[in-house]
Design a protein around this motif. Structure first.
Motif, PDB file in Angstrom:
ATOM      1  N   MET A  21       0.780  -1.120   0.042  1.00  0.00           N
ATOM      2  CA  MET A  21      -0.074   0.113  -0.026  1.00  0.00           C
ATOM      3  C   MET A  21       0.825   1.387  -0.080  1.00  0.00           C
ATOM      4  O   MET A  21       0.443   2.387   0.159  1.00  0.00           O
ATOM      5  CB  MET A  21      -0.875  -0.125   1.423  1.00  0.00           C
ATOM      6  CG  MET A  21      -1.965  -1.085   1.232  1.00  0.00           C
ATOM      7  SD  MET A  21      -3.214  -0.841  -0.266  1.00  0.00           S
ATOM      8  CE  MET A  21      -3.190  -2.358  -0.950  1.00  0.00           C
ATOM      9  N   GLN A  22       2.088   0.971  -0.386  1.00  0.00           N
ATOM     10  CA  GLN A  22       3.032   2.253  -0.290  1.00  0.00           C
ATOM     11  C   GLN A  22       2.465   3.248  -1.667  1.00  0.00           C
ATOM     12  O   GLN A  22       1.927   2.839  -2.422  1.00  0.00           O
ATOM     13  CB  GLN A  22       4.533   1.843  -0.619  1.00  0.00           C
ATOM     14  CG  GLN A  22       5.047   0.862   0.361  1.00  0.00           C
ATOM     15  CD  GLN A  22       5.074   1.786   1.991  1.00  0.00           C
ATOM     16  OE1 GLN A  22       5.341   2.904   2.028  1.00  0.00           O
ATOM     17  NE2 GLN A  22       4.639   1.090   2.946  1.00  0.00           N
ATOM     18  N   ASN A  23       2.660   4.423  -1.371  1.00  0.00           N
ATOM     19  CA  ASN A  23       2.511   5.498  -2.313  1.00  0.00           C
ATOM     20  C   ASN A  23       0.901   5.369  -2.539  1.00  0.00           C
ATOM     21  O   ASN A  23       0.483   6.202  -3.758  1.00  0.00           O
ATOM     22  CB  ASN A  23       3.026   5.369  -3.603  1.00  0.00           C
ATOM     23  CG  ASN A  23       4.652   5.307  -3.359  1.00  0.00           C
ATOM     24  OD1 ASN A  23       5.145   5.798  -2.359  1.00  0.00           O
ATOM     25  ND2 ASN A  23       5.289   4.435  -4.123  1.00  0.00           N
ATOM     26  N   VAL A  24       0.101   5.030  -1.601  1.00  0.00           N
ATOM     27  CA  VAL A  24      -1.381   5.177  -1.687  1.00  0.00           C
ATOM     28  C   VAL A  24      -2.012   6.055  -0.716  1.00  0.00           C
ATOM     29  O   VAL A  24      -1.868   5.926   0.426  1.00  0.00           O
ATOM     30  CB  VAL A  24      -1.963   3.737  -1.677  1.00  0.00           C
ATOM     31  CG1 VAL A  24      -3.746   3.863  -1.573  1.00  0.00           C
ATOM     32  CG2 VAL A  24      -1.480   2.758  -2.755  1.00  0.00           C
ATOM     33  N   LEU A  25      -2.711   7.060  -1.066  1.00  0.00           N
ATOM     34  CA  LEU A  25      -3.431   7.947  -0.112  1.00  0.00           C
ATOM     35  C   LEU A  25      -4.884   7.552  -0.132  1.00  0.00           C
ATOM     36  O   LEU A  25      -5.691   7.348  -1.234  1.00  0.00           O
ATOM     37  CB  LEU A  25      -3.472   9.320  -0.658  1.00  0.00           C
ATOM     38  CG  LEU A  25      -4.166  10.343   0.349  1.00  0.00           C
ATOM     39  CD1 LEU A  25      -3.323  10.660   1.615  1.00  0.00           C
ATOM     40  CD2 LEU A  25      -4.162  11.733  -0.606  1.00  0.00           C
ATOM     41  N   VAL A  26      -5.294   7.202   1.032  1.00  0.00           N
ATOM     42  CA  VAL A  26      -6.849   6.759   1.282  1.00  0.00           C
ATOM     43  C   VAL A  26      -7.549   7.955   1.533  1.00  0.00           C
ATOM     44  O   VAL A  26      -7.004   8.619   2.541  1.00  0.00           O
ATOM     45  CB  VAL A  26      -6.844   5.693   2.460  1.00  0.00           C
ATOM     46  CG1 VAL A  26      -8.411   5.158   2.593  1.00  0.00           C
ATOM     47  CG2 VAL A  26      -6.048   4.252   1.733  1.00  0.00           C
ATOM     48  N   VAL A  27      -8.652   8.266   1.253  1.00  0.00           N
ATOM     49  CA  VAL A  27      -9.306   9.445   1.260  1.00  0.00           C
ATOM     50  C   VAL A  27     -10.869   8.774   1.724  1.00  0.00           C
ATOM     51  O   VAL A  27     -11.398   8.006   1.236  1.00  0.00           O
ATOM     52  CB  VAL A  27      -9.797  10.262   0.139  1.00  0.00           C
ATOM     53  CG1 VAL A  27     -10.595  11.225   0.475  1.00  0.00           C
ATOM     54  CG2 VAL A  27      -8.389  10.803  -0.333  1.00  0.00           C
ATOM     55  N   ARG A  28     -11.079   9.086   3.217  1.00  0.00           N
ATOM     56  CA  ARG A  28     -12.214   8.617   3.655  1.00  0.00           C
ATOM     57  C   ARG A  28     -13.179   9.705   3.951  1.00  0.00           C
ATOM     58  O   ARG A  28     -12.669  10.832   4.428  1.00  0.00           O
ATOM     59  CB  ARG A  28     -12.021   7.668   5.015  1.00  0.00           C
ATOM     60  CG  ARG A  28     -13.241   7.364   5.684  1.00  0.00           C
ATOM     61  CD  ARG A  28     -12.781   6.526   6.954  1.00  0.00           C
ATOM     62  NE  ARG A  28     -12.188   7.338   7.934  1.00  0.00           N
ATOM     63  CZ  ARG A  28     -11.642   6.965   9.062  1.00  0.00           C
ATOM     64  NH1 ARG A  28     -11.572   5.514   9.235  1.00  0.00           N
ATOM     65  NH2 ARG A  28     -11.015   7.586   9.689  1.00  0.00           N
ATOM     66  N   SER A  29     -14.161   9.386   3.378  1.00  0.00           N
ATOM     67  CA  SER A  29     -15.349  10.621   3.316  1.00  0.00           C
ATOM     68  C   SER A  29     -16.653  10.382   4.362  1.00  0.00           C
ATOM     69  O   SER A  29     -17.238   9.174   4.068  1.00  0.00           O
ATOM     70  CB  SER A  29     -15.935  11.070   2.083  1.00  0.00           C
ATOM     71  OG  SER A  29     -16.652  12.117   1.894  1.00  0.00           O
ATOM     72  N   SER A  30     -16.899  11.099   5.111  1.00  0.00           N
ATOM     73  CA  SER A  30     -18.188  10.880   5.957  1.00  0.00           C
ATOM     74  C   SER A  30     -19.079  11.978   6.549  1.00  0.00           C
ATOM     75  O   SER A  30     -18.324  13.061   6.925  1.00  0.00           O
ATOM     76  CB  SER A  30     -17.502  10.159   7.029  1.00  0.00           C
ATOM     77  OG  SER A  30     -18.868   9.730   8.056  1.00  0.00           O
ATOM     78  N   ASN A  31     -19.960  11.788   6.719  1.00  0.00           N
ATOM     79  CA  ASN A  31     -20.968  12.763   7.318  1.00  0.00           C
ATOM     80  C   ASN A  31     -21.470  12.275   8.531  1.00  0.00           C
ATOM     81  O   ASN A  31     -22.555  12.990   9.241  1.00  0.00           O
ATOM     82  CB  ASN A  31     -22.111  13.313   6.370  1.00  0.00           C
ATOM     83  CG  ASN A  31     -23.197  12.318   6.102  1.00  0.00           C
ATOM     84  OD1 ASN A  31     -22.850  11.042   6.212  1.00  0.00           O
ATOM     85  ND2 ASN A  31     -24.072  12.529   5.495  1.00  0.00           N
ATOM     86  N   ARG A  32     -20.957  11.288   9.194  1.00  0.00           N
ATOM     87  CA  ARG A  32     -21.569  10.626  10.310  1.00  0.00           C
ATOM     88  C   ARG A  32     -20.458   9.871  10.844  1.00  0.00           C
ATOM     89  O   ARG A  32     -19.525   9.786  10.509  1.00  0.00           O
ATOM     90  CB  ARG A  32     -22.712   9.769   9.845  1.00  0.00           C
ATOM     91  CG  ARG A  32     -22.373   8.727   9.018  1.00  0.00           C
ATOM     92  CD  ARG A  32     -23.575   7.715   8.551  1.00  0.00           C
ATOM     93  NE  ARG A  32     -22.991   6.864   7.534  1.00  0.00           N
ATOM     94  CZ  ARG A  32     -23.614   6.812   6.429  1.00  0.00           C
ATOM     95  NH1 ARG A  32     -25.037   7.063   6.294  1.00  0.00           N
ATOM     96  NH2 ARG A  32     -23.378   5.797   5.373  1.00  0.00           N
TER      97      ARG A  32
END
Length: 138
Positions: A1-12
């Protein structure tokens, strides 16, 4: 998972299973950017990706893939590896096929043979995302 940016989006609050899945990616070397605060899902995703682009521009190391994960997605590391590998191989955006709670598949096959699906688990080449951010009107 090197060089991977995880974007977690939430409204709760983040689903516990989703949090565990994302933690697994981070433990494997991914970096997490998390965004909360809007009940408008489309706006929330745009804010999240804007944050990701700003992070990428300031990053001291290279990233090649952004993996967007909605707050209710539950997935195995293998699913992430598959979409990330596809992005790296083709340079195209990739999404995983996932099942809804009722067992239906959240994808539709189009007349072109391609599949149309949701954005809850989406891998994007960094170059594509940065290019879009550079060209888009603010």
């Amino acid at each position: 998972m090197q060089n991977v940016l995880v974007v977690r989006s939430s409204n709760r609050p983040i689903d516990e299973q989703c949090a565990a899945c994302v933690a697994s990616l981070v433990n494997s070397g991914a970096t997490l950017v998390s965004q909360t605060g809007s009940s408008d899902v489309a706006l929330q995703r745009n804010i999240s990706l804007t944050r990701a682009v700003n992070f990428l521009r300031a990053a001291e190391r290279p990233f090649d893939v952004v993996l967007m994960v909605d707050d209710d997605m539950v997935f195995g590391s293998r699913a992430a590896e598959v979409v990330i590998a596809h992005v790296r191989k083709t340079g195209e955006v990739s999404s995983a096929c996932y099942a809804l709670g009722n067992g239906d598949v959240a994808f539709e096959r189009m007349p072109s043979g391609r599949y149309m699906g949701g954005l809850g688990f989406l891998a994007i080449p960094v170059a594509t995302l940065v290019s879009l951010a550079t060209r888009a009107d603010v």
